[in-house]
Structure formats: structure tokens, C-alpha cells
Scaffold this motif. Structure first.
Motif, PDB file in Angstrom:
ATOM      1  N   THR A   1      17.450 -29.223  30.209  1.00  0.00           N
ATOM      2  CA  THR A   1      16.810 -28.187  31.037  1.00  0.00           C
ATOM      3  C   THR A   1      16.915 -26.833  30.393  1.00  0.00           C
ATOM      4  OG1 THR A   1      19.212 -27.747  31.682  1.00  0.00           O
ATOM      5  CG2 THR A   1      17.962 -29.218  33.144  1.00  0.00           C
ATOM      6  N   THR A   2      16.816 -26.858  29.038  1.00  0.00           N
ATOM      7  CA  THR A   2      16.638 -25.789  28.288  1.00  0.00           C
ATOM      8  C   THR A   2      15.290 -25.308  28.486  1.00  0.00           C
ATOM      9  OG1 THR A   2      18.292 -26.354  26.498  1.00  0.00           O
ATOM     10  CG2 THR A   2      17.181 -24.747  26.097  1.00  0.00           C
ATOM     11  N   PRO A   3      15.139 -23.855  28.918  1.00  0.00           N
ATOM     12  CA  PRO A   3      13.739 -23.183  28.945  1.00  0.00           C
ATOM     13  C   PRO A   3      13.251 -23.448  27.547  1.00  0.00           C
ATOM     14  CG  PRO A   3      15.319 -21.691  29.860  1.00  0.00           C
ATOM     15  CD  PRO A   3      16.037 -22.971  29.119  1.00  0.00           C
ATOM     16  N   ARG A   4      11.848 -23.852  27.817  1.00  0.00           N
ATOM     17  CA  ARG A   4      11.115 -24.293  26.360  1.00  0.00           C
ATOM     18  C   ARG A   4      10.933 -23.033  25.539  1.00  0.00           C
ATOM     19  NH1 ARG A   4       7.960 -28.453  26.373  1.00  0.00           N
ATOM     20  NH2 ARG A   4       6.135 -27.688  25.488  1.00  0.00           N
ATOM     21  N   LEU A   5      10.620 -21.850  25.844  1.00  0.00           N
ATOM     22  CA  LEU A   5      10.576 -20.765  25.123  1.00  0.00           C
ATOM     23  C   LEU A   5      11.911 -20.608  24.162  1.00  0.00           C
ATOM     24  CD1 LEU A   5       8.286 -17.920  26.453  1.00  0.00           C
ATOM     25  CD2 LEU A   5       7.938 -19.286  24.556  1.00  0.00           C
ATOM     26  N   ASP A   6      13.065 -20.766  25.038  1.00  0.00           N
ATOM     27  CA  ASP A   6      14.183 -20.450  24.225  1.00  0.00           C
ATOM     28  C   ASP A   6      14.393 -21.715  23.152  1.00  0.00           C
ATOM     29  OD1 ASP A   6      16.164 -19.652  27.262  1.00  0.00           O
ATOM     30  OD2 ASP A   6      14.816 -18.633  25.686  1.00  0.00           O
TER      31      ASP A   6
ATOM     32  N   ALA B   1       8.749 -19.407   5.518  1.00  0.00           N
ATOM     33  CA  ALA B   1       8.607 -17.900   5.358  1.00  0.00           C
ATOM     34  C   ALA B   1       8.090 -17.148   6.902  1.00  0.00           C
ATOM     35  CB  ALA B   1       7.648 -17.260   4.490  1.00  0.00           C
ATOM     36  N   VAL B   2       7.278 -18.074   7.488  1.00  0.00           N
ATOM     37  CA  VAL B   2       6.715 -17.629   9.028  1.00  0.00           C
ATOM     38  C   VAL B   2       6.827 -19.175   9.557  1.00  0.00           C
ATOM     39  CG1 VAL B   2       4.850 -16.862  10.197  1.00  0.00           C
ATOM     40  CG2 VAL B   2       5.356 -15.725   7.985  1.00  0.00           C
ATOM     41  N   ALA B   3       7.477 -18.960  10.973  1.00  0.00           N
ATOM     42  CA  ALA B   3       7.505 -19.768  11.918  1.00  0.00           C
ATOM     43  C   ALA B   3       6.704 -19.566  13.134  1.00  0.00           C
ATOM     44  CB  ALA B   3       8.815 -20.524  12.196  1.00  0.00           C
ATOM     45  N   VAL B   4       5.594 -19.972  13.679  1.00  0.00           N
ATOM     46  CA  VAL B   4       5.103 -19.760  14.710  1.00  0.00           C
ATOM     47  C   VAL B   4       5.049 -21.182  15.650  1.00  0.00           C
ATOM     48  CG1 VAL B   4       3.033 -18.824  16.029  1.00  0.00           C
ATOM     49  CG2 VAL B   4       3.637 -18.020  13.963  1.00  0.00           C
ATOM     50  N   VAL B   5       6.016 -20.945  16.556  1.00  0.00           N
ATOM     51  CA  VAL B   5       5.817 -22.361  17.550  1.00  0.00           C
ATOM     52  C   VAL B   5       5.400 -22.028  18.688  1.00  0.00           C
ATOM     53  CG1 VAL B   5       7.739 -24.094  18.389  1.00  0.00           C
ATOM     54  CG2 VAL B   5       8.180 -22.855  16.000  1.00  0.00           C
ATOM     55  N   SER B   6       4.338 -22.970  19.254  1.00  0.00           N
ATOM     56  CA  SER B   6       3.801 -22.859  20.425  1.00  0.00           C
ATOM     57  C   SER B   6       4.470 -23.810  21.443  1.00  0.00           C
ATOM     58  CB  SER B   6       2.480 -23.409  20.437  1.00  0.00           C
ATOM     59  OG  SER B   6       1.634 -23.492  21.848  1.00  0.00           O
ATOM     60  N   ALA B   7       4.952 -23.123  22.643  1.00  0.00           N
ATOM     61  CA  ALA B   7       5.256 -24.102  23.934  1.00  0.00           C
ATOM     62  C   ALA B   7       4.387 -24.140  24.801  1.00  0.00           C
ATOM     63  CB  ALA B   7       6.451 -23.146  24.508  1.00  0.00           C
ATOM     64  N   GLY B   8       2.964 -24.200  24.539  1.00  0.00           N
ATOM     65  CA  GLY B   8       1.913 -24.552  25.746  1.00  0.00           C
ATOM     66  C   GLY B   8       1.574 -23.264  26.443  1.00  0.00           C
ATOM     67  N   ALA B   9       1.733 -23.803  27.672  1.00  0.00           N
ATOM     68  CA  ALA B   9       1.257 -22.498  28.672  1.00  0.00           C
ATOM     69  C   ALA B   9       2.385 -21.665  28.646  1.00  0.00           C
ATOM     70  CB  ALA B   9       0.987 -23.000  30.233  1.00  0.00           C
ATOM     71  N   GLU B  10       3.566 -21.790  28.170  1.00  0.00           N
ATOM     72  CA  GLU B  10       4.839 -20.879  28.181  1.00  0.00           C
ATOM     73  C   GLU B  10       4.297 -19.590  27.227  1.00  0.00           C
ATOM     74  OE1 GLU B  10       6.605 -24.505  29.757  1.00  0.00           O
ATOM     75  OE2 GLU B  10       5.019 -24.007  28.473  1.00  0.00           O
ATOM     76  N   GLY B  11       3.533 -19.980  26.252  1.00  0.00           N
ATOM     77  CA  GLY B  11       3.472 -18.843  25.341  1.00  0.00           C
ATOM     78  C   GLY B  11       4.071 -19.333  23.833  1.00  0.00           C
ATOM     79  N   LEU B  12       4.146 -18.571  22.977  1.00  0.00           N
ATOM     80  CA  LEU B  12       4.518 -18.915  21.473  1.00  0.00           C
ATOM     81  C   LEU B  12       5.702 -17.924  21.096  1.00  0.00           C
ATOM     82  CD1 LEU B  12       2.891 -16.943  19.398  1.00  0.00           C
ATOM     83  CD2 LEU B  12       0.958 -18.490  20.023  1.00  0.00           C
TER      84      LEU B  12
ATOM     85  N   PHE C   1       9.518 -12.293  17.892  1.00  0.00           N
ATOM     86  CA  PHE C   1       9.046 -11.912  19.203  1.00  0.00           C
ATOM     87  C   PHE C   1       8.448 -13.052  19.926  1.00  0.00           C
ATOM     88  CE2 PHE C   1       5.869 -11.065  16.108  1.00  0.00           C
ATOM     89  CZ  PHE C   1       4.693 -11.465  16.649  1.00  0.00           C
ATOM     90  N   ARG C   2       8.214 -12.749  21.339  1.00  0.00           N
ATOM     91  CA  ARG C   2       7.522 -14.011  22.019  1.00  0.00           C
ATOM     92  C   ARG C   2       6.272 -13.479  22.380  1.00  0.00           C
ATOM     93  NH1 ARG C   2      12.318 -16.528  25.735  1.00  0.00           N
ATOM     94  NH2 ARG C   2      13.797 -17.102  23.873  1.00  0.00           N
ATOM     95  N   ARG C   3       5.066 -14.312  22.546  1.00  0.00           N
ATOM     96  CA  ARG C   3       3.777 -13.858  22.676  1.00  0.00           C
ATOM     97  C   ARG C   3       3.253 -14.605  24.012  1.00  0.00           C
ATOM     98  NH1 ARG C   3      -0.668 -10.383  23.240  1.00  0.00           N
ATOM     99  NH2 ARG C   3      -1.249 -11.547  24.781  1.00  0.00           N
ATOM    100  N   PRO C   4       2.920 -14.108  25.068  1.00  0.00           N
ATOM    101  CA  PRO C   4       2.363 -15.055  26.170  1.00  0.00           C
ATOM    102  C   PRO C   4       0.857 -15.337  25.813  1.00  0.00           C
ATOM    103  CG  PRO C   4       2.200 -12.803  26.762  1.00  0.00           C
ATOM    104  CD  PRO C   4       3.073 -12.681  25.455  1.00  0.00           C
TER     105      PRO C   4
END
Length: 710
Positions: A242-247, A262-273, A302-305
Motif C-alpha cells: 500500500t506504499t504510495p507509488r511516488l514514495d 549519476a541520475v535516476a529518473v523514475v516514472s510512476a505513470g499518472a502520479e508523476g516522476l 524532487f518530484r515532477r507532476p
């Protein structure tokens, strides 16, 4: 001198130049080229009017079948090109009928920018994309020839992106050794490396792999990692609960950095990245696209919607579109926030069924400032205290064939035809083409400008006292894909008087693959006779009047100014020369150039040919210009040292290199030079400020240097 191009080539050049100008005109800087390699397939997408189920005996009424190229190479590559990025692609297909569909579609979409290797006996990969209305898509996938992909062809690019390794079993064989090799080759040429994943089927061979162990070994070589959360959850076999996807995305991005990315950009679909980046020290090792902006990228979290699309036509390819936007922004010099914005903007545009345009980057990206420089950092013009690995620098459109042997030597894969020269450590331009051929350092600063800013740091005080800020040196790798024409180069005095250049052009060759060369006249040819042979293009007589000499790997050949010479087909060599591009061409009959117009340095042939040696040399005199491979001396014939030096170093355990400006070519390796890993085929630039260097390993290198300052 460039070959003449066909109308088709010119039209293509104009088209892509238009894209680049439209994209970059408002940005005030160039967008670095990007290579995309990996997974390619044909997407077969029936339009469904209802949910699809497998129900024996039932006929389902469906809409038209969409046929398009899919997979990372097609999806990411096409979006990059639409954004105006100079993208080059490589993948593997089978030898079946479906391969012809792929080849035709690739030619329409990408032209000559795509390389398709053929795997005999394999079927071409395809996916059936099942996307019922209102539901997420399902894929029925056949990996086919993708199973054989190992990254042998590495196209040019300051950013190298590898897509979907979980669907490329050949890349993961032997505990991922081919993937490691591919990333090492990209890093060795100074490129920023990038990796994207795909959802891992737990029942597949990839699903049985220990991905945490693979990440720990691979990610120190990955500068940008852009997976989806679902990719990571499936690979690492994590139950999200049940952990929130962005977390979850934030936690896993942190793990990826811990494994070395060096850089990790992980997409959580409609929740953002989620975007997380490593510290400055790691970013400074992140290749030519990121290292100059290490300060702007270091230590970010940071998080990006997402941006809501104006409509939803299809989510197919949305992840690849986001990756393309991210890489385009990185290549254009954006900061992390802007790169994330471009990623979600491109994804939303594709989901809406709209076409991405070159103006998108122009509208969104203002290049981030380069990293403030510390003393000794070449970004400030100060000479570096460690060797710099140099990527290939192969001017396009030369008038003779070649390039593949340079790619094989460097380990970078296939190269474009008519790119037979790699200009290493160059402060010299191709004649008549300002900027072409010059070396740029990893931060984008031209070597010419860096040396001018700190001449003593680069060249040493004694050199500057004797020669000023003149490097006195140019090194090339040369691949004779066809026999080179008979030609000669002028002496310093002639060049200074008649061409207005600082140098003439003496040169010497270190032979890397055997063959034959023509060197010097075997009989006298007076000016009238020589002029007639040139006018009539009587090449058989001209070659017959010259010494024809077999050469072996390890031989060294000195070519004094004025001496006629030609290099035989199939020879690969390292050339050390004075830093000018001055050739008097006596032959052009079978080459793509107008020698009658371009062969005489704009002086006319009567004057140009006066710089050519007309008198015969005896066989003994010609042999004196050679140092054979079995000669115990490491260098060139003594007469060459007036102009430059070249010393061969056989390293068995360790060796020492003297201080001073040098261009190094690793002919056997790997070696470690001054703490810098240097695989076979790599080239390095060493400033005087680096001092003496210790070389470790087992191999061989060539140290090319200016003349001794006296």
C-alpha cells in the motif's frame, strides 16, 4: 577536402540542418548528438471496440491494423529526431520477410541514420499491442533477432542510450558482460551513457536474474537511468503493498544512486516522476553532456507532476517519449527541473496523438551554466592534471572511402563511409571548412582556445619559449578504405610564402595493419613530364615511377615535405604530422573530387608542383625513411625529429612517461595511464601540467609529441 555529394545527400542535409536550426537557433548553443541502440520491433496494433479475450470459436470484429516500428530504438529515436536532435540508431533484425517491412519503414523514418544488423536464421521481433478502450495495454511479444543484439554497432553520439536490456538476452549473457562492454566503449569515447528498462516477465530468463547484483555491477557505468516504477518493481521482485507509488519511486531512485548511477529518473505513470541525482564528483564523470554542468545537476531530489494531455489517443510509446524528452534536454544543456519538464511535455504530446516539433526545446530550454572551474580544470582554460580520454573526431564527407577500420580499432562499431580519418588532439581545421576537424574537450571548450588560455600549462615553459602557443602537432588515425591518390605536401617555407600558413606538412606513419605504400620517385621526372602526367591523369605511369614498398604492422614511415606518396588500400595507420591540412593532389581520376579545381591549393598546378620533389631517390635512400617493426629503437627515423616525435612504449606491468604535451594512442590494452583507464583503441590528450605519468597494465601505446624545444 570534401567529396561532392549527391542531390539526395544535399536534400537530406538541408532537411536535418533545418530541424537543427529551428530547434537551436534561440538557444545560442549546439545540441549534442545522441545514439540510440537496443530493442527494435514491429508493433501490430488492432483497433479494438471492446475488451479482447481468447474465446475459442468466436469471431471478434476489430478495426484496422496499425503497423509501425516499436521498441526503444524506434520510439525514442523518432521523438529525438522530431525534437531536432541529431540522433543515430542501431538495432538487429532477422533475415525474414518481416525484416523488409522494418527496413522500408526505417528508411522512410530515419534514412541513413539507422544501422540494421542482420542475424541469419532469426525472425524479426514483433509485438501485438492489445489496447481495449479504457484499459491499459497488453503486449504479445516475440523477441526474435533482438536475442542476438550485443551492441556491436555503436553509432556516433555524445549521449549513448541503451534501451530495454531485459528484452535483449544477448546483452545480458555471461552476467551482463556484453552490456558492460557496450557501456565501457561509450564511456571511453567520452559519451554520457543512458539506460532505460522494460517490465521484466518473471517467467522469462531475465526474470530469473539477480537484478540487484546486475545493477551493482552495471550502474557505475550508467550516467542517466530512466525506468518506470513498474520496470523496477518487476526486476527487483518487490511487492508494492500500500506504499504510495511516488514514495516507492523515490526510495528506488535512491537505491539506483547507491548502486552507482549519476541520475535516476523514475516514472510512476499518472502520479508523476521522481528525479534524484548523485553528488558533484560522480556528475563530473558523467560524460560530455553532463560533466560540464555537474554543479547544476549535483545533489538534486524532487518530484515532477505529469502534464495532462488534451486527449488520450494512445499511451503506447509514452515512456519512450518521456525518455526522449529527457535526453534531448540533457543534450541541449538543460538543468534537472527543465529536463523533467521537457520529459513530461513530450509524453503528453505523444499520448494526445500530436507531433512533437523542434520548437519545443527552443521554447523550454535555457542551457544551465557550466560548472565553475577549479585550478587545473580545463573548463577554465587551465591545463588538466590528468590525461583526457578523447572520443572519435571523424570529419564527414572526405573524398576517399574508409572509417570501418577506425570503428573496429576503437571498439565503437561501424562508422559512416567516407569518414576515413580521426583527427586526434587537433587544433587544425579541414582546409576551407572552419571548425571542422578541431578537437573539443569534454566541457565543449575547443582545444585551440584552451591552449591559448594557458599555453605553459598545456605545452610547457620550454616549448612556449621556443615555439609560442603552437602545439606543432596533429595526430590522425587513417583507414585507407581505398588506395589514396598520389599526392605530396609543401615544406614550411613554401607554405608560409604561398599559402599563408604557419607550417607546411611533414608527416610520419605508424602502421597498424599491413599493406603496401608508394614513397618517393624511383626515376627523375622533370616539371614538364610531371605536369603532363597530372593533366592526362596517367596514373599507371605515375605509380610506375615511384617506389612500391610493403609495410608490416609496427613499421614506421617518415614522409618528408615534397615527397610523392600514396597509401595502399586496407592499411590502418596512426599518423603524426605538422598541424596543417595542405595536400597537392596529382591524382583524382577515381575519387569523388574535382582535382583540377581543388588539387593545387588554389595556386595553379605549375606553382603547386614546384613544391613537389622531382628527383629520384635510391632504394637505400627510401629505406632510410623507414624504421622497421623489429628495429630495437622505439621512435621514428632521426630526420623526422625536426618536426615531431613518436615513441612506442611496450608496457609489461608498468612504465613511465616523461612529462610534456603528448597525444597517446593505445594500440594494445587495456592500460591505466595516470590513473585513467584506457582500453585498446583509445586516444588520450596529456598536458605538460600533468607531469610524468605512470602506465600500468600489459599492452602498447604510442606517445606522439612536438619536436624537442631547443
Amino acid at each position: 577536402m570534401r567529396r561532392h555529394r549527391s542531390s539526395r545527400e544535399i536534400a537530406a542535409a538541408v532537411f536535418f540542418a533545418g530541424l537543427a536550426c529551428a530547434t537551436l537557433g534561440g538557444m545560442g548553443q549546439r545540441c549534442l548528438p545522441v545514439a540510440v541502440v537496443g530493442h527494435l520491433c514491429v508493433d501490430l496494433a488492432p483497433r479494438l471496440r471492446e475488451a479482447a479475450v481468447l474465446e475459442p470459436g468466436r469471431l471478434f470484429d476489430v478495426g484496422p491494423l496499425g503497423v509501425s516500428l516499436g521498441g526503444c530504438v524506434a520510439n525514442t529515436g523518432s521523438r529525438l529526431l522530431e525534437l531536432g536532435v541529431d540522433a543515430h540508431l542501431a538495432a538487429t533484425v532477422g533475415d525474414d520477410d518481416l525484416a523488409e517491412v522494418v527496413r522500408a519503414a526505417a528508411l522512410r523514418s530515419f534514412g541513413e541514420r539507422v544501422t540494421l544488423d542482420v542475424e541469419p536464421g532469426a525472425g524479426t521481433s514483433y509485438s501485438v499491442v492489445v489496447e481495449p478502450p479504457g484499459q491499459d495495454r497488453t503486449f504479445w511479444h516475440h523477441s526474435g533477432a533482438n536475442d542476438a543484439f550485443t551492441g556491436g554497432t555503436l553509432p556516433p553520439g555524445d549521449v549513448v542510450h541503451v534501451g530495454y536490456p531485459s528484452l535483449l538476452p544477448g546483452l545480458l549473457a555471461k552476467d551482463g558482460t556484453p552490456l558492460l562492454d557496450l557501456l565501457r566503449r561509450a564511456s571511453a569515447r567520452g559519451s554520457t551513457t543512458s539506460l532505460d528498462l522494460a517490465v521484466v516477465d518473471e517467467k522469462s530468463a531475465a526474470g530469473q536474474r539477480d537484478w540487484a547484483d546486475l545493477f551493482a555491477r552495471v550502474l557505475p557505468l550508467v550516467d542517466v537511468l530512466s525506468p518506470s516504477l513498474d520496470d523496477l518493481l518487476s526486476a527487483l521482485r518487490i511487492d508494492p503493498g500500500t506504499t504510495p507509488r511516488l514514495d516507492l519511486a523515490d526510495e528506488l531512485a535512491g537505491r539506483l544512486l547507491g548502486w552507482g548511477a549519476a541520475v535516476a529518473v523514475v516514472s510512476a505513470g499518472a502520479e508523476g516522476l521522481v528525479v534524484r541525482t548523485a553528488g558533484r564528483e560522480r556528475l563530473e564523470r558523467a560524460g560530455s553532456a553532463l560533466a560540464p554542468r555537474a554543479e547544476a545537476w549535483a545533489g538534486r531530489r524532487f518530484r515532477r507532476p505529469v502534464i495532462a494531455p488534451r486527449r488520450i489517443v494512445s499511451t503506447n510509446g509514452a515512456g519512450d517519449a518521456a525518455t526522449a524528452g529527457l535526453l534531448a534536454a540533457v543534450a541541449a544543456g538543460a538543468d534537472p527541473e527543465t529536463a523533467a519538464l521537457v520529459a513530461v511535455t513530450v509524453a503528453a504530446t505523444v499520448i494526445a496523438g500530436d507531433r512533437v516539433t523542434p520548437t519545443l526545446l527552443e521554447d523550454l530550454v535555457t542551457p544551465a551554466p557550466t560548472t565553475p572551474s577549479a585550478p587545473g580544470d580545463p573548463a577554465a582554460g587551465a591545463a588538466p592534471s590528468a590525461p583526457l580520454l578523447l572520443p572519435a573526431n571523424q570529419p564527414r564527407g572526405r573524398f576517399y572511402r574508409g572509417g570501418a577500420a577506425i570503428g573496429a580499432f576503437r571498439g565503437t562499431g561501424a562508422a559512416e563511409e567516407f569518414t576515413p580519418e580521426d583527427w586526434v588532439g587537433s587544433v587544425t581545421c579541414v582546409r576551407g571548412e572552419p571548425g571542422i576537424g578541431e578537437t573539443s574537450l569534454p566541457d565543449g571548450v575547443r582545444l585551440r582556445d584552451a591552449v591559448a588560455a594557458d599555453p605553459e600549462g598545456w605545452l610547457g615553459a620550454a616549448h612556449v619559449a621556443a615555439f609560442g602557443a603552437d602545439t606543432k602537432l596533429l595526430v590522425k588515425l587513417l583507414d585507407a578504405g581505398q588506395r589514396l591518390p598520389v599526392h605530396a605536401h609543401p615544406h614550411d617555407d613554401f607554405a608560409q610564402t604561398h599559402c599563408g600558413t604557419a607550417h607546411g606538412k611533414a608527416e610520419a606513419w605508424y602502421i597498424l595493419s599491413p599493406g603496401e605504400v608508394w614513397l618517393g620517385l624511383a626515376r627523375d621526372l622533370d616539371a614538364e613530364t610531371l605536369g603532363r602526367l597530372v593533366t592526362e591523369q596517367d596514373i599507371d605511369t605515375l605509380l610506375g615511377a615511384m617506389h612500391r614498398i610493403p609495410v608490416a604492422a609496427g613499421d614506421r614511415v617518415y614522409v618528408p615535405p615534397g615527397v610523392l606518396h600514396a597509401i595502399g588500400q586496407g592499411i590502418l595507420l596512426a599518423e603524426v604530422q605538422e598541424p596543417e591540412d595542405l595536400s597537392i593532389l596529382l591524382e583524382w581520376r577515381d575519387f569523388e573530387l574535382d582535382g583540377a579545381t581543388d588539387g593545387h591549393l588554389d595556386l595553379g598546378f605549375p606553382l603547386a608542383l614546384s613544391a613537389v620533389e622531382h628527383s629520384a631517390r635510391s632504394r637505400e635512400q627510401v629505406e632510410a625513411l623507414l624504421t622497421r617493426a623489429d628495429d630495437p629503437g622505439p621512435g621514428l627515423p632521426v630526420a623526422a625529429e625536426e618536426y615531431f616525435r613518436l615513441d612506442r612504449h611496450d608496457v609489461r606491468g608498468s612504465a613511465e612517461l616523461e612529462a610534456g604535451f603528448a597525444i597517446l594512442v593505445v594500440t594494445e590494452g587495456p592500460l591505466e595511464i595516470g590513473g585513467v583507464p584506457a582500453p585498446a583503441g583509445s586516444t588520450l590528450l596529456v598536458a605538460a601540467a600533468a607531469g610524468g605519468l605512470t602506465v600500468r597494465g600489459n599492452g602498447e601505446l604510442l606517445a606522439c609529441r612536438p619536436p624537442v624545444a631547443r
